[in-house]
Design an enzyme around this catalytic site. Structure first.
Site, PDB file in Angstrom:
ATOM      1  N   CYS A  36       0.874  -1.169   0.000  1.00  0.00           N
ATOM      2  CA  CYS A  36       0.000   0.000   0.000  1.00  0.00           C
ATOM      3  C   CYS A  36       0.911   1.219   0.000  1.00  0.00           C
ATOM      4  CB  CYS A  36      -0.842   0.001   1.260  1.00  0.00           C
ATOM      5  SG  CYS A  36      -1.745  -1.526   1.511  1.00  0.00           S
TER       6      CYS A  36
ATOM      7  N   ARG B 256       1.181   1.563  -5.948  1.00  0.00           N
ATOM      8  CA  ARG B 256       1.397   0.563  -4.875  1.00  0.00           C
ATOM      9  C   ARG B 256       0.094  -0.119  -4.463  1.00  0.00           C
ATOM     10  NH1 ARG B 256       6.413   1.826  -2.355  1.00  0.00           N
ATOM     11  NH2 ARG B 256       5.791   0.640  -0.547  1.00  0.00           N
TER      12      ARG B 256
ATOM     13  N   LYS C 160       2.217  -2.174  -8.153  1.00  0.00           N
ATOM     14  CA  LYS C 160       3.531  -2.072  -8.796  1.00  0.00           C
ATOM     15  C   LYS C 160       4.638  -2.608  -7.909  1.00  0.00           C
ATOM     16  CE  LYS C 160       6.480  -0.655 -11.886  1.00  0.00           C
ATOM     17  NZ  LYS C 160       6.570  -1.355 -13.180  1.00  0.00           N
TER      18      LYS C 160
ATOM     19  N   HIS D  92       5.405 -32.695 -24.590  1.00  0.00           N
ATOM     20  CA  HIS D  92       5.383 -33.545 -23.375  1.00  0.00           C
ATOM     21  C   HIS D  92       4.152 -33.264 -22.522  1.00  0.00           C
ATOM     22  CE1 HIS D  92       9.373 -34.946 -24.389  1.00  0.00           C
ATOM     23  NE2 HIS D  92       9.735 -33.691 -24.580  1.00  0.00           N
TER      24      HIS D  92
ATOM     25  N   ASN E   3       1.378   0.168   5.800  1.00  0.00           N
ATOM     26  CA  ASN E   3       1.767  -0.645   4.645  1.00  0.00           C
ATOM     27  C   ASN E   3       2.497  -1.858   5.207  1.00  0.00           C
ATOM     28  OD1 ASN E   3       2.576  -1.732   2.206  1.00  0.00           O
ATOM     29  ND2 ASN E   3       4.469  -0.514   2.173  1.00  0.00           N
ATOM     30  N   GLY E   4       2.014  -3.040   4.881  1.00  0.00           N
ATOM     31  CA  GLY E   4       2.681  -4.261   5.360  1.00  0.00           C
ATOM     32  C   GLY E   4       1.659  -5.247   5.903  1.00  0.00           C
TER      33      GLY E   4
ATOM     34  N   LYS F 274       3.138 -10.676 -19.353  1.00  0.00           N
ATOM     35  CA  LYS F 274       2.653  -9.359 -19.792  1.00  0.00           C
ATOM     36  C   LYS F 274       1.198  -9.451 -20.222  1.00  0.00           C
ATOM     37  CE  LYS F 274       5.381  -6.539 -18.763  1.00  0.00           C
ATOM     38  NZ  LYS F 274       5.948  -7.426 -17.861  1.00  0.00           N
TER      39      LYS F 274
ATOM     40  N   TRP G  75      -3.788  -1.815  -1.126  1.00  0.00           N
ATOM     41  CA  TRP G  75      -3.868  -3.100  -1.819  1.00  0.00           C
ATOM     42  C   TRP G  75      -4.206  -4.096  -0.728  1.00  0.00           C
ATOM     43  CZ3 TRP G  75      -1.549  -7.967  -1.688  1.00  0.00           C
ATOM     44  CH2 TRP G  75      -1.847  -8.777  -2.786  1.00  0.00           C
TER      45      TRP G  75
ATOM     46  N   GLU H  40       7.914 -14.257 -20.326  1.00  0.00           N
ATOM     47  CA  GLU H  40       7.637 -12.825 -20.123  1.00  0.00           C
ATOM     48  C   GLU H  40       6.440 -12.396 -20.966  1.00  0.00           C
ATOM     49  OE1 GLU H  40       8.100 -10.465 -18.270  1.00  0.00           O
ATOM     50  OE2 GLU H  40       7.931  -8.598 -19.392  1.00  0.00           O
TER      51      GLU H  40
ATOM     52  N   GLU I 132      -1.247 -10.307 -17.213  1.00  0.00           N
ATOM     53  CA  GLU I 132      -1.367  -9.352 -16.101  1.00  0.00           C
ATOM     54  C   GLU I 132      -2.093  -8.070 -16.497  1.00  0.00           C
ATOM     55  OE1 GLU I 132       2.134  -7.585 -14.372  1.00  0.00           O
ATOM     56  OE2 GLU I 132       3.235  -7.715 -16.236  1.00  0.00           O
TER      57      GLU I 132
HETATM   58  C1  AGP Z   1       6.051  -7.105 -13.993  1.00  0.00           C
HETATM   59  O1  AGP Z   1       5.334  -6.801 -15.191  1.00  0.00           O
HETATM   60  C2  AGP Z   1       5.143  -7.434 -12.867  1.00  0.00           C
HETATM   61  N1  AGP Z   1       4.318  -6.324 -12.571  1.00  0.00           N
HETATM   62  C3  AGP Z   1       5.789  -8.040 -11.641  1.00  0.00           C
HETATM   63  O2  AGP Z   1       6.004  -9.386 -11.964  1.00  0.00           O
HETATM   64  C4  AGP Z   1       7.135  -7.455 -11.168  1.00  0.00           C
HETATM   65  O3  AGP Z   1       8.143  -7.718 -12.128  1.00  0.00           O
HETATM   66  C5  AGP Z   1       7.517  -8.156  -9.865  1.00  0.00           C
HETATM   67  O4  AGP Z   1       6.532  -7.859  -8.897  1.00  0.00           O
HETATM   68  C6  AGP Z   1       8.895  -7.738  -9.328  1.00  0.00           C
HETATM   69  O5  AGP Z   1       8.883  -6.371  -9.026  1.00  0.00           O
HETATM   70  P1  AGP Z   1      10.313  -5.654  -8.728  1.00  0.00           P
HETATM   71  O6  AGP Z   1      11.098  -5.721 -10.004  1.00  0.00           O
HETATM   72  O7  AGP Z   1       9.976  -4.257  -8.323  1.00  0.00           O
HETATM   73  O8  AGP Z   1      10.995  -6.426  -7.629  1.00  0.00           O
END
Ligand code: AGP
Length: 606
Positions: A2, A27, A601, A501, A98-99, A482, A74, A478, A485
């Site tokens: 958060c 966040r 994020k 497999h 936050n936490g 992308k 969050w 990746e 998400e």
């Molecule tokens: C990336 O597109 C994602 N939002 C997520 O996987 C991110 O890479 C991951 O949470 C790691 O974040 P960081 O690089 O700030 O440690």
């Protein structure tokens, strides 16, 4: 994860709190709220959903007061409804957090035995109730907080306000980052310096276990041992202009478009253009190591997977990779000549920080590859290698990823140089190739219009597979991440050779299969796998270069052409189609590109 903010200001706090919370929305954005004290009276305004809902509420139902705290959430404990929205209040105390308070159930039981009742399902409410309980026993706010903090297990960044106290704010940090902003006759608290960028660039970072007592003209920091501590006051360079979309529809679009520039910046910083030599930070000599460990989460982990190929193939150094949330629990052997590299855009990811702390006293060197040099992961590392991507606001990581790859590529070449397994000409040729990548990325982005019709078709799919071999395997993962998400389409990445497999059972004419295959040494094998898919009515989108398209695009549903690139460094370029496919598919589906549901994020909880 958060965002929290606090203001002891000379002007109305609400507008400053809202501005700061908007900068912290990356966040988390399940709900938001503020509290202020005015003439001793503590009051709150809270709203579910994004910050815009809180802003709207404040237009019609303003909140006066020059002291205030704010929170954008969050949800960790309790659904994202109004009751569970911070700030939480108990009597004379309001708090934002936050936490995660890991022992909150025991604390609730203790409080229940004292006859205290609860309004919410949150762990944070117990902090307010405990602190208020101590105040009701006659302790001052400061002593009440001092009595509360030792009872809290888990990770927290907290900021408190108190009824009757117009010039007092208390903040505490354990496991989650917290910055103190110094104004002129004002003081601020924020989850990071970005939140405070519009108010001050004079920042003090609290350290692990610190708590702080603030008035408008004073700051007292008490360390984990209970002693007064002096923490460094730093001038932080934050380009506040960077925190806007610069005319793009989304931050993600802006950050995709920024990649040629920020990639050129980071390569120009770590590659000396005069002699085409490497200019990485001092103290990193790979000849001292017999093994590397690369640890990260999410997209950062795919950068580590890619770097494993580079380090092993170019320098011969054995590399172990793992996702941070698993790493420490498997009790990995760490030798005295192991170098551990932690990759994190935010530098605050709790899983990655915990993994770092797990081996901090065992590894020969701890290296942080981060986008925030003042972050927690950076501050706990021996060597910091900033990726210099600029503020990345979009939850889906784009420019940070390609800059992470660029830094790791330079590190792999440095390892080869330190281990004397690459000659000067080969090193120079590779560095010249890397420095030409921004131009190729520009070309790839220039072909963005080709993605719209393809995205429309992907947007209609329920499932999508991404395939790649060798260095394209991490890119397949990746690409799947992308897409899922930000468009919410189920997508999976596979090593192309692995499909037969089991996963090939998923293939039918409804399931698009994206094949990432520059014409490299593994191209023929990848195309064989692609043909196995097409033989089962699979619809294939081929992402390749002109040579690849000439020899293998018969029968595919679509082809995305990429500029020719040295296959070793192709992942840095092939990250672009992964990003653009996801972006345009999400646009076609109308999802929230910059703030996808359920995400944040910076994941500062485990
Ligand atoms: C990336 O597109 C994602 N939002 C997520 O996987 C991110 O890479 C991951 O949470 C790691 O974040 P960081 O690089 O700030 O440690």
């Amino acid at each position: 994860m958060c965002g929290i903010v606090g203001v002891l200001g000379l002007h109305e706090a609400a507008p400053m709190l809202v501005d700061a919370l908007k900068r912290l929305e990356y966040r988390g954005y399940d709900s938001a709220g503020i509290a202020t004290v005015r003439d001793g009276k503590l009051e709150r305004r809270r709203a579910t959903g994004k910050m815009v809902n809180l802003s709207d509420m404040l237009v019609h139902n303003s909140l006066a007061g020059k002291s205030g705290i704010g929170h954008t959430r969050w949800a960790t404990h309790g659904e994202p409804n109004l009751t569970n929205t911070h700030p939480h209040r108990a009597g004379a105390v309001a708090v934002v957090h936050n936490g995660i308070i890991e022992n909150f159930r025991e604390l609730r039981a203790e409080l229940a035995d004292l006859g205290v009742s609860f309004e919410t399902d949150t762990d944070t409410e117990t902090v307010a109730l405990l602190t208020n309980h101590f105040i009701s026993q006659g302790l001052s706010p400061r002593d009440a907080v001092a009595a509360t903090l030792p009872k809290l297990d888990g990770a927290f960044a907290l900021c408190f306000l108190f009824e009757g106290e117009d010039d007092l704010m208390i903040a505490a940090r354990k496991g989650s980052p917290l910055a103190i902003g110094h104004g002129v006759g004002e003081m601020f608290v924020g989850s990071d310096a970005i939140a405070l960028a519009a108010m001050t660039d004079q920042i003090t970072y609290l350290e692990e276990g610190d708590w702080a007592v603030l008035t408008r003209n004073s700051l007292e920091v008490i360390d984990a041992a209970g002693n007064l501590a002096n923490r460094e006051l730093k001038k932080i360079e934050i380009d506040t202009a960077a925190i806007d979309k610069a005319g793009h529809k989304h931050f993600m679009a802006k950050e995709i478009a920024e990649q040629p520039t920020v990639l050129a910046n980071v390569l120009g910083h770590y590659i000396n253009k005069e002699n085409n030599g490497l200019a990485l930070p001092e103290g990193l000599d790979f000849s001292e190591f017999d093994r590397l460990v690369l640890v990260a989460c999410g997209t950062g982990f795919y950068a580590c997977m890619t770097a494993k190929y580079w380090f092993e193939q170019i320098s011969g150094l054995p590399v172990e990779i793992d996702i941070a949330s698993e790493y420490r629990y498997r009790k990995p052997p760490v030798g005295p000549r192991t170098c551990a590299i932690f990759v994190s855009q935010s530098g605050e990811t709790a899983d990655t920080l915990a993994a770092l702390r797990h081996i901090a006293d065992k590894a020969a060197k701890i290296v942080a590859v981060v986008n925030v040099p003042e972050s927690s992961i950076a501050r706990e590392s021996d060597i910091i290698i900033p990726i210099r991507a600029g503020v990345e606001v979009g939850v889906a990581s784009t420019k940070a990823f390609t800059n992470q790859l660029a830094v790791l590529a330079c590190m792999a070449l440095k390892a080869a140089q330190d281990r004397a397994v690459i000659d000067a000409d080969e090193l120079k040729n590779n560095l010249v190739t890397l420095r030409n990548l921004p131009g190729l990325i520009n070309l790839a982005i220039a072909a963005e219009s080709h993605y719209t019709p393809i995205a429309k078709r992907l947007a209609a799919a329920d499932d999508v597979l991404f395939l790649g071999r060798g260095l394209m395997y991490p890119m397949a993962l990746e690409g799947a991440l992308k897409l899922k998400e930000i468009s919410y389409i189920h997508a999976e990445g596979y090593a192309a050779g692995e499909l037969k497999h089991g996963p090939i059972a998923l293939v039918d004419k409804k399931t698009p299969v994206v094949v990432m295959a520059p014409r490299d040494a593994l191209f023929e094998k990848t195309i064989s796998n692609m043909q196995e898919v097409m033989a089962r009515n699979g619809v294939v989108l081929l992402i390749t270069d002109s040579a690849g398209a000439k020899s293998a695009n018969d029968g595919v549903w679509g082809t995305l052409l990429m500029p020719d690139v040295d296959p070793v460094w192709a992942p840095i370029l092939y990250a672009i189609p992964a990003q653009l496919l996801a972006y345009h598919t999400a646009m076609a589906r109308g999802t929230d590109v910059d703030q996808p549901r359920n995400l944040a994020k910076s994941v500062t909880v485990e």
